[in-house]
Design an enzyme around this catalytic site. Structure first.
Site, PDB file in Angstrom:
ATOM      1  N   ARG A 165       0.824  -1.214   0.000  1.00  0.00           N
ATOM      2  CA  ARG A 165       0.000   0.000   0.000  1.00  0.00           C
ATOM      3  C   ARG A 165       0.851   1.254   0.000  1.00  0.00           C
ATOM      4  NH1 ARG A 165      -1.069  -3.811   3.064  1.00  0.00           N
ATOM      5  NH2 ARG A 165      -3.020  -4.987   2.979  1.00  0.00           N
ATOM      6  N   LYS A 207     -14.855  -0.451  -3.100  1.00  0.00           N
ATOM      7  CA  LYS A 207     -15.114  -0.545  -1.665  1.00  0.00           C
ATOM      8  C   LYS A 207     -14.523   0.655  -0.910  1.00  0.00           C
ATOM      9  CE  LYS A 207     -15.151  -2.258   2.614  1.00  0.00           C
ATOM     10  NZ  LYS A 207     -14.152  -1.385   3.215  1.00  0.00           N
ATOM     11  N   PRO A 224     -21.091   0.536   1.061  1.00  0.00           N
ATOM     12  CA  PRO A 224     -19.868  -0.263   0.869  1.00  0.00           C
ATOM     13  C   PRO A 224     -20.155  -1.749   1.091  1.00  0.00           C
ATOM     14  CG  PRO A 224     -19.475   1.557   2.411  1.00  0.00           C
ATOM     15  CD  PRO A 224     -20.948   1.483   2.177  1.00  0.00           C
ATOM     16  N   ASP A 226     -18.289  -5.216   1.843  1.00  0.00           N
ATOM     17  CA  ASP A 226     -17.085  -5.976   2.200  1.00  0.00           C
ATOM     18  C   ASP A 226     -17.505  -7.414   2.453  1.00  0.00           C
ATOM     19  OD1 ASP A 226     -18.141  -6.297   4.786  1.00  0.00           O
ATOM     20  OD2 ASP A 226     -17.425  -4.324   5.302  1.00  0.00           O
TER      21      ASP A 226
END
Length: 290
Positions: A165, A207, A224, A226
DNA sequence: CAAGTGCCTTTATC
DNA sequence: AGATAAAGGCACT
């Protein structure tokens, strides 16, 4: 200072801070401490009173979503027995109005991580690259600015536990600090437009974009999806889809873009303009029941 | 206790 | 379009 909550009921501070929407609040003794922008907030709830220090009442009302008409919202989203149960169990949970920059980076960190790991990454980033402030003998750190993260090497970012990331976050920090990307201004855009803009950033998928839209950009219709919400839909709302679709989705571990859009679109249409609230109640209720 | 699975997913590649 | 692999590393079982 304090806010008397009679005009802002229901509200449950503990649920609002513990439901997994924000990652940097901690309870030390009687009080909750959290850093928002450049301020350390100190808050506690005694029944119908919300006490706080270091910040003005209007900021508190804004940040904790006290301006939302929660009784109306809960009535609107309570479309069936299952969500009625979640609403009953979690009444008073509100959507925070987080700082868009911090929220964006937080959810970029959140991909494929669990909550303790996300907390650790954000705490590392803040301790290393934020500004310290002392309150009540505790040291807190502001969230690092885009400028600061843009000037931080990938190696130093990776040392915070960001893994792959790090490069996405570095790239985003550079775009934000040089003005190429303005997260703050997305509040003024529609949900669709804000989402589309967020998706241009590397490391931001559907997301993450929906989470930022909901938790920081006041897009309460964002839904969202998940793994937990996927589970909720498969277990309680499968009858809204054809069997071939739910079979396919339950077999695969990850969602394709098209699958995600279908599930998220269902949430928005079924629960309506406050679908984001429905999502958060369903999400936390599902996790509570392990 | 070890080892496997899962994690508030996204990107790159085919 | 859709499938597949890879990407930290920790927490949980």
């Amino acid at each position: 200072m304090r806010v008397f909550l009679e005009h802002f009921q229901p509200f449950n501070l503990e649920l609002t801070l513990c439901c997994g929407q924000a990652f940097r609040w901690e309870k030390l003794g009687e009080w909750w401490y959290g850093v928002v922008k450049d301020k350390v907030l100190k808050v506690k709830q005694d029944g119908g009173t919300l006490e706080f220090e270091n910040v003005n009442p209007d900021f508190v009302k804004e940040y904790f979503g006290l301006k939302d008409d929660l009784p109306l919202i809960l009535t609107e989203i309570a479309k069936d027995k299952h969500i009625e149960e979640a609403v009953k169990a979690l009444r008073g949970l509100r959507i925070l109005r987080q700082d868009p920059w911090e929220c964006l980076i937080s959810y970029m960190c959140a991909t494929y991580k669990n909550i303790p790991a996300i907390k650790r990454m954000l705490s590392n980033l803040s301790r290393k690259f934020g500004e310290p402030t002392v309150l009540d003998g505790y040291t807190f750190y502001t969230f690092p600015t885009a400028e600061k993260l843009a000037d931080t090497s990938l190696k130093e970012l990776a040392e915070c536990g960001l893994g792959y990331r790090a490069k996405y976050i570095s790239e985003t920090a550079k775009k934000v600090s040089n003005g190429e990307f303005d997260v703050e201004s997305l509040k003024k855009e529609s949900y669709e437009k804000a989402r589309e803009m967020l998706l241009t950033l590397k490391g931001v998928g559907l997301k993450v974009a929906d989470c930022v839209a909901l938790f920081a950009l006041e897009k309460l219709e964002a839904f969202p999806v998940d793994v937990w919400i996927k589970r909720v839909i498969l277990n309680h709302y499968a009858n809204h889809f054809e069997k071939s679709f739910t079979d396919k989705v339950s077999l695969k571990k990850s969602l394709t873009k098209a699958d995600y859009e279908r599930l998220s679109f269902f949430g928005r249409k079924y629960f309506g303009r406050y679908a984001g609230y429905a999502q958060e109640y369903l999400y936390h209720f599902e996790r509570m029941n392990r």
